[in-house]
Scaffold this active site. Structure first.
Site, mmCIF file in Angstrom:
data_model
loop_
_atom_site.group_PDB
_atom_site.id
_atom_site.type_symbol
_atom_site.label_atom_id
_atom_site.label_comp_id
_atom_site.label_asym_id
_atom_site.label_seq_id
_atom_site.Cartn_x
_atom_site.Cartn_y
_atom_site.Cartn_z
ATOM 1 N N LEU A 34 0.851 -1.201 0.000
ATOM 2 C CA LEU A 34 0.000 0.000 0.000
ATOM 3 C C LEU A 34 0.880 1.242 0.000
ATOM 4 O O LEU A 34 1.792 1.342 0.818
ATOM 5 C CB LEU A 34 -0.876 -0.041 1.260
ATOM 6 C CG LEU A 34 -1.766 1.141 1.607
ATOM 7 C CD1 LEU A 34 -2.947 0.641 2.454
ATOM 8 C CD2 LEU A 34 -1.034 2.240 2.371
ATOM 9 N N ASN A 36 0.905 5.570 0.161
ATOM 10 C CA ASN A 36 0.096 6.774 0.360
ATOM 11 C C ASN A 36 0.953 8.016 0.164
ATOM 12 O O ASN A 36 1.613 8.108 -0.896
ATOM 13 C CB ASN A 36 -0.752 6.727 1.643
ATOM 14 C CG ASN A 36 -0.037 6.470 2.937
ATOM 15 O OD1 ASN A 36 0.521 5.399 3.129
ATOM 16 N ND2 ASN A 36 -0.048 7.413 3.849
ATOM 17 N N ASP A 37 0.975 8.952 1.070
ATOM 18 C CA ASP A 37 1.528 10.285 0.820
ATOM 19 C C ASP A 37 2.893 10.314 0.126
ATOM 20 O O ASP A 37 3.804 9.591 0.529
ATOM 21 C CB ASP A 37 1.766 11.046 2.132
ATOM 22 C CG ASP A 37 0.645 10.930 3.123
ATOM 23 O OD1 ASP A 37 -0.347 10.258 2.842
ATOM 24 O OD2 ASP A 37 0.791 11.509 4.214
ATOM 25 N N TYR A 96 6.513 8.088 9.352
ATOM 26 C CA TYR A 96 5.416 8.808 8.722
ATOM 27 C C TYR A 96 5.957 9.922 7.828
ATOM 28 O O TYR A 96 7.161 10.120 7.683
ATOM 29 C CB TYR A 96 4.485 9.361 9.800
ATOM 30 C CG TYR A 96 3.465 8.359 10.307
ATOM 31 C CD1 TYR A 96 3.541 7.009 9.988
ATOM 32 C CD2 TYR A 96 2.396 8.771 11.109
ATOM 33 C CE1 TYR A 96 2.594 6.102 10.449
ATOM 34 C CE2 TYR A 96 1.447 7.875 11.573
ATOM 35 C CZ TYR A 96 1.548 6.542 11.247
ATOM 36 O OH TYR A 96 0.599 5.670 11.704
ATOM 37 N N ARG A 156 2.256 15.857 13.406
ATOM 38 C CA ARG A 156 3.047 15.149 12.382
ATOM 39 C C ARG A 156 3.181 15.940 11.084
ATOM 40 O O ARG A 156 2.617 17.000 10.914
ATOM 41 C CB ARG A 156 2.415 13.781 12.083
ATOM 42 C CG ARG A 156 0.964 13.824 11.662
ATOM 43 C CD ARG A 156 0.457 12.400 11.380
ATOM 44 N NE ARG A 156 -0.979 12.365 11.221
ATOM 45 C CZ ARG A 156 -1.842 12.165 12.209
ATOM 46 N NH1 ARG A 156 -1.429 11.946 13.442
ATOM 47 N NH2 ARG A 156 -3.140 12.169 11.963
ATOM 48 N N ASP A 157 3.925 15.325 10.161
ATOM 49 C CA ASP A 157 4.089 15.777 8.779
ATOM 50 C C ASP A 157 4.867 17.096 8.681
ATOM 51 O O ASP A 157 4.377 18.089 8.107
ATOM 52 C CB ASP A 157 2.725 15.897 8.070
ATOM 53 C CG ASP A 157 1.859 14.657 8.246
ATOM 54 O OD1 ASP A 157 2.443 13.570 8.482
ATOM 55 O OD2 ASP A 157 0.625 14.752 8.173
ATOM 56 N N GLU A 210 -3.709 17.570 8.348
ATOM 57 C CA GLU A 210 -2.517 16.783 8.019
ATOM 58 C C GLU A 210 -1.742 17.467 6.891
ATOM 59 O O GLU A 210 -2.277 18.275 6.138
ATOM 60 C CB GLU A 210 -2.927 15.366 7.599
ATOM 61 C CG GLU A 210 -3.597 14.596 8.724
ATOM 62 C CD GLU A 210 -3.811 13.119 8.418
ATOM 63 O OE1 GLU A 210 -3.497 12.282 9.265
ATOM 64 O OE2 GLU A 210 -4.312 12.805 7.319
HETATM 65 C C1 FRU Z 1 -1.831 11.336 5.583
HETATM 66 C C2 FRU Z 1 -1.162 10.643 6.760
HETATM 67 C C3 FRU Z 1 -0.155 11.548 7.428
HETATM 68 C C4 FRU Z 1 0.772 10.554 8.064
HETATM 69 C C5 FRU Z 1 0.814 9.446 7.041
HETATM 70 C C6 FRU Z 1 0.961 8.059 7.614
HETATM 71 O O1 FRU Z 1 -2.362 10.445 4.663
HETATM 72 O O2 FRU Z 1 -2.132 10.195 7.679
HETATM 73 O O3 FRU Z 1 -0.714 12.458 8.333
HETATM 74 O O4 FRU Z 1 2.044 11.079 8.305
HETATM 75 O O5 FRU Z 1 -0.405 9.526 6.337
HETATM 76 O O6 FRU Z 1 1.059 7.115 6.597
#
Ligand code: FRU
Length: 477
Positions: A34, A36-37, A96, A156-157, A210
């Site tokens: 999977l 994501n970001d 993350y 985070r982020d 986020e």
């Molecule tokens: C956004 C998020 C971020 C986090 C990451 C974890 O999609 O939730 O806030 O750092 O994905 O995978």
């Protein structure tokens, strides 16, 4: 289970090129696991470095690592590797999202280390890393060990930006009263100092924000972020979570942000958590094509992979709004152009190649409503523009598998409508009016077939100019 470097390498090499007809051909995605970001996006030593959240082991939101590819031309990419994996006390439950930045000639990163402590409570650490010659990110320790007081551990982020040569960082956070916010840090004498919460006029605007990005165009500051917890409205905020931006002026010392309305970045079903970086004078953005907490919308999980990234988009600012266009490099994937030139018509049909780019310039004439349909055997996706209501509508209800529903958004096209579609195997990206509005969505046709394009109008359209191209595949080598 954790793979060794050799095990990982054997698996990825065996899985490339991706073969299943649901695998996208010109969008970045992984053959398993999977994603994501997008993370750590940077231009360094003549190459674009692209990282992204990746759980290579399953289609669950677990074991978040950073996948890594590089490119110079956005057509040829290196074979994906794992640059950063969880394991230390400060990131044991996930590396993350974070960003990249170049300092002292080194490509460095800040990311959030996610930890579940002995009491099963969340802890968030903002960590430093640096790229090594072997493509791994060396962990360089913790920069910020805890959220500021008054906030929960949803912290985070980190995203680094510069003003007058000084380094600042924004992060997404949640207040103890469960409101989403962004906080600012400033690097002084080598230490990250908390400057405060960025004061906006958004007030009660979701329970978590986020992935903040802070940009600057001429004299305008732009905060792009992904709020969670907004109530859907007739023509906006229709996804479970949103991504949008505010434009205005950030006072770094107070830190107050005076700004206009929150505008959404993308109006499709599947777009979230984009990251923007500056390279060679351009602001470039990659988004995640997917949505958290909507796993049931993505049937590729049964086949072992999930989600994709958008094409790279260039951001510009016009009249206080962000415009998005696919970067010109993507044109290298075009071949076999079919020209379209029609006058005074109400109907058009054509067979599209597998993987296509379609550019349509319409002078709407008498037509008040125009419908563009993509048929996949008996299934279809419909895009309708209603000129009187200035309303664009995307209907995914006639697809059997995956997410369904309707998305509506405002678009003031008047007499001239310019639509730019990219149709990959399970992704559609649409740019309207030269990037004034975009819509990104996934779809999962049951049959492995070329799509049929059907355009219909309720009255005579004066003209339609444009055409379509076959789009080639990006390569990992
Ligand atoms: C956004 C998020 C971020 C986090 C990451 C974890 O999609 O939730 O806030 O750092 O994905 O995978």
């Amino acid at each position: 289970m954790v793979w060794t470097k050799t095990e990982y390498k054997e698996k990825i090499i065996a899985a490339l090129p991706m073969k299943h007809f649901w695998h996208n051909r010109f969008h970045i995605e992984m053959p398993f696991g999977l994603i994501n970001d997008p993370n750590g996006l940077s231009f360094y030593q003549g190459e674009y470095h692209i990282f992204y959240q990746w759980n290579p082991y399953s289609c669950e939101h677990k074991h978040k690592s950073w996948g890594y590819i590089k490119t110079t031309d956005f057509v040829h990419y290196t074979i994906p590797c794992l640059a950063l994996v969880p394991g230390e006390s400060f990131d044991k439950d996930g590396c993350y999202t974070g960003c990249g930045f170049v300092e002292e000639d080194k490509l460095q990163f800040v990311y959030t280390g996610n930890v579940k402590n002995d009491k099963n409570e969340r802890e968030s650490y903002q960590c430093l890393g640096s790229l090594q010659a072997d493509g791994r990110i060396k962990k360089e320790g913790v920069l910020i060990a805890k959220q500021p007081s008054g906030y929960t551990a949803h912290f985070r982020d980190p995203y680094i930006f510069y003003r007058a040569g000084e380094q600042y960082m924004v992060l997404g956070i949640q207040t103890e009263a469960l409101k989403g916010r962004v906080v600012l840090y400033h690097k002084k004498a080598g230490c990250w100092e908390f400057s405060g919460e960025i004061k906006t006029s958004l007030g009660d605007f979701g329970y978590m924000w986020e992935c903040p990005n802070m940009l600057r165009f001429a004299d305008a500051d732009v905060l792009v972020f992904s709020p969670q917890g907004l109530q859907a409205k007739e023509t906006k905020w229709q996804n479970l979570y949103q991504t949008g931006y505010i434009v205005g002026n950030l006072n770094l010392s107070t830190p107050e942000f005076s700004h206009g309305d929150f505008e959404e970045v993308d109006m499709g079903f599947d777009f979230y958590a984009p990251q923007v970086f500056k390279a060679n004078g351009r602001y470039l953005m990659l988004g995640w094509i997917g949505m958290p907490d909507r796993s049931e919308d993505y049937p590729t999980s049964d086949k072992g992979w999930m989600f994709a990234l958008t094409m790279m988009r260039e951001l510009t600012m016009k009249n206080g709004r962000l415009y998005q266009q696919p970067i010109y490099e993507i044109e290298k994937l075009r071949s076999d152009k079919t020209e379209i030139f029609k006058r005074e018509f109400t109907n058009y049909q054509g067979e599209l190649p597998r993987g296509s780019e379609i550019l349509l310039d319409l002078v709407l004439g008498e037509a008040k409503q125009i419908t563009i349909k993509f048929y996949f055997a008996l299934e279809k996706i419909t895009f309708t523009y209603d000129r009187q209501k200035e309303l664009f509508c995307i209907d995914r209800n006639k697809m059997k598998l995956g997410g369904k529903g309707i998305r509506k958004f405002k678009l003031a096209a008047k007499a001239n409508l310019r639509l730019h579609f990219f149709i990959d195997r399970t992704v559609i990206e649409l740019f309207c009016q030269d990037g004034e509005k975009t819509a990104t969505l996934m779809y999962f046709p049951e049959e492995d077939r070329s799509p049929q394009l059907v355009i219909q109008a309720d009255d005579i359209v004066t003209s339609m100019k444009g055409g379509f191209w076959q789009m080639g595949c990006i390569e990992y080598k």
